[in-house]
Every structure is written in structure tokens, then in C-alpha cells.
Write a protein that holds these residues in place. Sequence first.
Motif, PDB file in Angstrom:
ATOM      1  N   MET A   1       0.890  -1.042   0.024  1.00 14.46           N
ATOM      2  CA  MET A   1       0.153   0.031  -0.238  1.00 14.46           C
ATOM      3  C   MET A   1       0.963   1.305   0.130  1.00 14.46           C
ATOM      4  O   MET A   1       2.011   1.264   0.481  1.00 14.46           O
ATOM      5  CB  MET A   1      -0.639  -0.137   1.333  1.00 14.46           C
ATOM      6  N   LEU A   2       0.259   2.273  -0.352  1.00 15.43           N
ATOM      7  CA  LEU A   2       1.072   3.451  -0.519  1.00 15.43           C
ATOM      8  C   LEU A   2       0.761   4.408   1.126  1.00 15.43           C
ATOM      9  O   LEU A   2      -0.444   4.203   1.302  1.00 15.43           O
ATOM     10  CB  LEU A   2       0.305   4.351  -1.691  1.00 15.43           C
ATOM     11  N   THR A   3       1.771   4.932   1.086  1.00 15.55           N
ATOM     12  CA  THR A   3       1.721   5.843   2.276  1.00 15.55           C
ATOM     13  C   THR A   3       1.261   7.264   1.835  1.00 15.55           C
ATOM     14  O   THR A   3       1.289   7.381   0.771  1.00 15.55           O
ATOM     15  CB  THR A   3       3.338   5.941   3.008  1.00 15.55           C
ATOM     16  N   ALA A   4       1.128   7.942   2.746  1.00 11.41           N
ATOM     17  CA  ALA A   4       0.397   9.189   2.489  1.00 11.41           C
ATOM     18  C   ALA A   4       1.724  10.231   1.764  1.00 11.41           C
ATOM     19  O   ALA A   4       1.411  10.877   0.908  1.00 11.41           O
ATOM     20  CB  ALA A   4       0.185   9.982   3.814  1.00 11.41           C
ATOM     21  N   GLY A   5       2.734  10.074   2.070  1.00 10.02           N
ATOM     22  CA  GLY A   5       3.932  10.528   1.299  1.00 10.02           C
ATOM     23  C   GLY A   5       4.186  10.165  -0.021  1.00 10.02           C
ATOM     24  O   GLY A   5       4.213  10.819  -0.782  1.00 10.02           O
ATOM     25  N   ASP A   6       3.640   8.928  -0.253  1.00  2.82           N
ATOM     26  CA  ASP A   6       3.938   8.191  -1.813  1.00  2.82           C
ATOM     27  C   ASP A   6       2.801   8.765  -2.552  1.00  2.82           C
ATOM     28  O   ASP A   6       2.900   9.350  -3.686  1.00  2.82           O
ATOM     29  CB  ASP A   6       3.781   6.686  -1.654  1.00  2.82           C
ATOM     30  N   VAL A   7       1.594   9.082  -1.859  1.00  5.95           N
ATOM     31  CA  VAL A   7       0.348   9.601  -2.340  1.00  5.95           C
ATOM     32  C   VAL A   7       0.760  11.006  -2.753  1.00  5.95           C
ATOM     33  O   VAL A   7       0.417  11.400  -4.063  1.00  5.95           O
ATOM     34  CB  VAL A   7      -0.974   9.358  -1.686  1.00  5.95           C
ATOM     35  N   ALA A   8       1.026  11.755  -2.013  1.00  7.89           N
ATOM     36  CA  ALA A   8       1.740  13.134  -2.074  1.00  7.89           C
ATOM     37  C   ALA A   8       2.528  13.266  -3.247  1.00  7.89           C
ATOM     38  O   ALA A   8       2.631  14.170  -4.144  1.00  7.89           O
ATOM     39  CB  ALA A   8       2.137  13.830  -0.949  1.00  7.89           C
ATOM     40  N   ALA A   9       3.624  12.445  -3.235  1.00 10.21           N
ATOM     41  CA  ALA A   9       4.619  12.541  -4.394  1.00 10.21           C
ATOM     42  C   ALA A   9       4.089  12.189  -5.622  1.00 10.21           C
ATOM     43  O   ALA A   9       4.436  12.648  -6.752  1.00 10.21           O
ATOM     44  CB  ALA A   9       6.112  11.598  -3.947  1.00 10.21           C
ATOM     45  N   LEU A  10       3.031  11.162  -5.605  1.00 14.48           N
ATOM     46  CA  LEU A  10       2.588  10.754  -6.854  1.00 14.48           C
ATOM     47  C   LEU A  10       1.377  12.048  -7.499  1.00 14.48           C
ATOM     48  O   LEU A  10       1.648  12.196  -8.569  1.00 14.48           O
ATOM     49  CB  LEU A  10       1.511   9.478  -6.585  1.00 14.48           C
ATOM     50  N   ILE A  11       0.831  12.620  -6.456  1.00 18.72           N
ATOM     51  CA  ILE A  11       0.148  13.852  -7.014  1.00 18.72           C
ATOM     52  C   ILE A  11       1.070  14.909  -7.361  1.00 18.72           C
ATOM     53  O   ILE A  11       0.651  15.499  -8.566  1.00 18.72           O
ATOM     54  CB  ILE A  11      -0.838  14.050  -5.751  1.00 18.72           C
ATOM     55  N   ALA A  12       2.125  15.141  -6.763  1.00 18.68           N
ATOM     56  CA  ALA A  12       2.918  16.118  -7.063  1.00 18.68           C
ATOM     57  C   ALA A  12       3.405  15.863  -8.448  1.00 18.68           C
ATOM     58  O   ALA A  12       3.704  16.774  -9.460  1.00 18.68           O
ATOM     59  CB  ALA A  12       3.903  16.323  -6.126  1.00 18.68           C
ATOM     60  N   ALA A  13       3.740  14.587  -8.901  1.00 14.53           N
ATOM     61  CA  ALA A  13       4.546  14.248 -10.230  1.00 14.53           C
ATOM     62  C   ALA A  13       3.376  14.245 -11.195  1.00 14.53           C
ATOM     63  O   ALA A  13       3.618  15.023 -12.294  1.00 14.53           O
ATOM     64  CB  ALA A  13       5.095  12.733  -9.929  1.00 14.53           C
ATOM     65  N   VAL A  14       1.969  14.115 -10.769  1.00 17.64           N
ATOM     66  CA  VAL A  14       1.080  14.072 -12.081  1.00 17.64           C
ATOM     67  C   VAL A  14       0.794  15.658 -12.218  1.00 17.64           C
ATOM     68  O   VAL A  14       0.850  16.093 -13.317  1.00 17.64           O
ATOM     69  CB  VAL A  14      -0.199  13.712 -11.468  1.00 17.64           C
ATOM     70  N   VAL A  15       0.984  16.598 -11.144  1.00 17.65           N
ATOM     71  CA  VAL A  15       0.476  17.917 -11.423  1.00 17.65           C
ATOM     72  C   VAL A  15       1.776  18.400 -12.205  1.00 17.65           C
ATOM     73  O   VAL A  15       1.504  19.573 -13.252  1.00 17.65           O
ATOM     74  CB  VAL A  15       0.672  18.623 -10.015  1.00 17.65           C
ATOM     75  N   TRP A  16       3.101  18.094 -11.811  1.00 14.18           N
ATOM     76  CA  TRP A  16       4.054  18.517 -12.691  1.00 14.18           C
ATOM     77  C   TRP A  16       3.965  18.141 -14.092  1.00 14.18           C
ATOM     78  O   TRP A  16       4.536  18.902 -15.077  1.00 14.18           O
ATOM     79  CB  TRP A  16       5.459  18.249 -11.917  1.00 14.18           C
TER      80      TRP A  16
END
Length: 130
Positions: free
Chosen positions: A1-16
Motif C-alpha cells: 500500500m501507498l503511504t501518505a507521502g507516496d500519494v503526495a509525491a504521486l500527486i505532485a508528479a502528476v501535477v508537474w
Amino acid sequence: MLTAGDVAALIAAVVWTVLVAFMCVVLVKLTRLLSETTKVVAEFGERARPMLDDVAGTVERTGASLDRVEEITANVATATEDVSTVTALTRSVVAGPLVKAASFSYGVRRVLGQRRALALVRGRRRKARR
């Protein structure tokens, strides 16, 4: 499972990624705009040179025409002065004798009128004596 940090990094990567894709589209459109602007400026430069040559020729012909008009104006001014001089000379030559002739004819008419009046008066006196 993804941790909160991984989800935040994934959202940031998608936004970028979306931001970079948007910036790429904007840069492509800006590049097209600059290339079209370059073409328009080049075409304007090509068209402007002959027009400027035509304008320069027109200005030269206009200057030559204005020089001729200036000469004509100077000649008209000289002719006007000459006509004025001739008019003054004619007036002095003709007016003096004309005034004298008019005065003489007035005097002659007056004398003849007085002689007629005197002749009428004498004629009436002669009739009255008879």
C-alpha cells in the motif's frame, strides 16, 4: 500500500507532468507565432522596399514640379509688375490729354450753348421791336 507521502509525491508528479505538458503546448504555439511573425515581417520588408522606392521617386518628381511652379509664379509676378507699369504709363499718357480734350469739348459746348441762348434772346428782342 501507498503511504501518505507516496500519494503526495504521486500527486505532485502528476501535477508537474500536466504543468510541463501545458508549458510544452504553450511553447509550441509561441514558436509558431514567432515563426509567422518572422514571415510577416520578412514579407513586409520585401514589399516595403519597392513602395519606398516609389515614394522616393514621387517626392523627386513633386520637387521638380514645385520648382517649375516656382518659376511660373516668378514669371507671373514679373508679368503683373509689367502690366502694372504699362497701365500706369498708359494712364499718364492717355489720361492727361483725354482730360484736356474733355475739358475743351465741355468749354466748346458751353460756349455754343451760350451763343445759342444769346441768339434766342436777340431773336426775341428783334421780334419784340417789330
